[in-house]
Write a protein that holds these residues in place. Structure first.
Motif, short mmCIF file in Angstrom:
data_model
loop_
_atom_site.label_atom_id
_atom_site.label_comp_id
_atom_site.label_asym_id
_atom_site.label_seq_id
_atom_site.Cartn_x
_atom_site.Cartn_y
_atom_site.Cartn_z
N UNK A 1 -13.20 4.63 -8.25
CA UNK A 1 -13.36 5.75 -8.07
C UNK A 1 -12.11 6.54 -8.07
N UNK A 2 -11.22 5.81 -7.55
CA UNK A 2 -9.61 6.39 -7.59
C UNK A 2 -9.19 6.64 -9.18
N UNK A 3 -9.34 5.52 -10.01
CA UNK A 3 -9.18 5.55 -11.40
C UNK A 3 -9.84 6.78 -12.05
N UNK A 4 -10.88 7.03 -11.56
CA UNK A 4 -11.77 8.17 -12.27
C UNK A 4 -10.87 9.58 -12.26
N UNK A 5 -10.01 9.88 -11.51
CA UNK A 5 -9.14 10.62 -11.28
C UNK A 5 -7.92 10.64 -12.60
N UNK A 6 -7.65 11.25 -13.56
CA UNK A 6 -7.08 10.95 -14.49
C UNK A 6 -5.51 11.37 -14.23
N UNK B 1 0.91 -1.11 0.14
CA UNK B 1 -0.15 0.08 -0.05
C UNK B 1 0.90 1.37 0.02
N UNK B 2 2.07 1.27 0.60
CA UNK B 2 2.79 2.38 0.54
C UNK B 2 4.24 2.01 -0.25
N UNK B 3 4.08 1.24 -1.11
CA UNK B 3 5.33 1.00 -1.94
C UNK B 3 5.63 1.88 -2.80
N UNK B 4 7.17 2.13 -3.15
CA UNK B 4 7.68 3.05 -4.02
C UNK B 4 8.50 2.46 -5.03
N UNK B 5 8.68 2.99 -6.34
CA UNK B 5 9.30 2.38 -7.28
C UNK B 5 8.97 1.17 -7.68
N UNK B 6 7.62 0.86 -7.80
CA UNK B 6 6.94 -0.33 -8.42
C UNK B 6 5.83 0.10 -9.07
N UNK B 7 5.19 -0.39 -10.11
CA UNK B 7 3.92 0.13 -10.75
C UNK B 7 3.14 -1.17 -11.05
N UNK B 8 1.67 -1.01 -10.38
CA UNK B 8 0.59 -1.74 -10.99
C UNK B 8 -0.44 -0.80 -10.97
N UNK B 9 -0.72 -0.44 -12.29
CA UNK B 9 -1.55 0.48 -13.07
C UNK B 9 -2.97 0.50 -12.31
N UNK B 10 -3.46 1.58 -11.70
CA UNK B 10 -4.61 1.71 -10.80
C UNK B 10 -5.91 1.07 -11.92
N UNK B 11 -5.89 1.46 -13.14
CA UNK B 11 -6.81 1.25 -14.08
C UNK B 11 -7.06 -0.34 -14.17
N UNK B 12 -5.81 -0.69 -14.24
CA UNK B 12 -5.79 -2.38 -14.39
C UNK B 12 -6.10 -3.22 -13.38
N UNK B 13 -5.86 -2.22 -11.97
CA UNK B 13 -6.37 -2.89 -10.61
C UNK B 13 -7.80 -3.21 -10.78
N UNK B 14 -8.63 -2.08 -11.54
CA UNK B 14 -10.05 -2.17 -11.69
C UNK B 14 -10.45 -3.34 -12.44
#
Length: 272
Positions: A249-254, A210-223
């Motif tokens: 809801x989070x992914x609605x923010x561009x 939840x607080x990771x840095x320097x990694x990437x899991x696209x929020x839209x892909x999480x949806x």
């Protein structure tokens, strides 16, 4: 050495494809945005102009794409080009039904393996992913081993199914940590104290993510993944549906849609 074609050079795909450079396998790459392939060409890979060109004469085709729609579009051009004896290793997160539908489209002599991965971009860059491989894996296990540890999950589709289970747990845990922090904020608890207490409990891994840095899991892909998980069960998954809505809801923010899910945690905390 087998000729390998890698299709899809997003955050995860690029990190994974780099593990194949220098292995002795002739490597062809394709990406919808061709510029992302330039670093691979500079290191000896061949750039294909289309998925069909990439698949032509390949011994192993690997796909790491965003969603079922992207996979379906690629399959339209790849399927006719696969020769008998070729392997298609599908590593996207698309669910078992999509994998089985893809298998039904393949010609005789082409072997499909579903092999999505557990782990984020940091593990991909280090070649330390957990590859969840379903189907007849034996012929490509030595290739998959470049990405990390290969776990044989069972028949075709079982790897894709297990990936949904894993991602459901990860996303559910991260969303729960976000809401726990909302509660901590409301009660006036020091942030570091709350995070430390949560990290010392059963949600330790979820807190780290939840607080990771320097990694990437696209929020839209999480949806997309949460929706796939919720729709794949024969029974209702109300918690997973709620998790999906939180990330939606989070992914609605561009500014967050294509950011890591850690940004979604911040959004959940500040919008609750």
């Amino acid at each position: 050495m087998e000729k390998i074609s890698f299709l899809g050079l997003g955050h995860m795909g690029a990190a994974m494809a780099r593990q194949l450079l220098g292995t002795g396998h002739p490597l062809t790459v394709w990406n919808r945005t061709a510029e992302k392939a330039e670093p691979f060409v500079a290191q000896g890979a061949t750039l294909a102009a289309s998925p069909a060109e990439a698949a032509r004469d390949a011994d192993v085709v690997i796909t790491m794409l965003a969603d079922p729609a992207a996979l379906d579009a690629v399959a339209d051009t790849v399927v006719p080009e696969l020769r008998p004896g070729a392997y298609w290793v599908e590593m996207s997160t698309v669910g078992p039904d999509v994998v089985k539908a893809l298998a039904a489209r393949l010609g005789e002599g082409v072997t499909l393996v579903d092999a999505p991965v557990a782990g984020s971009t940091d593990k991909a860059a280090a070649g330390q992913l957990n590859v969840l491989a379903g189907g007849d894996v034996a012929g490509v296990e030595h290739v998959l081993a470049h990405f990390g540890t290969v776990t044989r999950t069972g028949p075709l589709g079982s790897g894709a199914a297990l990936k949904l289970v894993v991602n459901a747990a990860v996303l559910g845990g991260v969303a729960l940590v976000a809401e726990a922090m909302v509660l901590a904020d409301a009660l006036g608890i020091d942030e570091d104290a709350a995070r430390t207490a949560l990290a010392n409990g059963p949600l330790r891994g979820a807190v780290g993510r939840a607080f990771a840095e320097d990694v990437h899991f696209d929020t839209s892909l999480a949806v997309k993944d949460a929706d796939l998980a919720a729709k794949s069960a024969s029974a209702a998954l109300p918690v997973m549906e709620a998790v999906s809505e939180q990330f939606r809801r989070a992914a609605a923010d561009p500014d967050i849609a294509h950011a890591d899910i850690a940004r979604a945690v911040t959004h959940i905390r500040h919008s609750s």
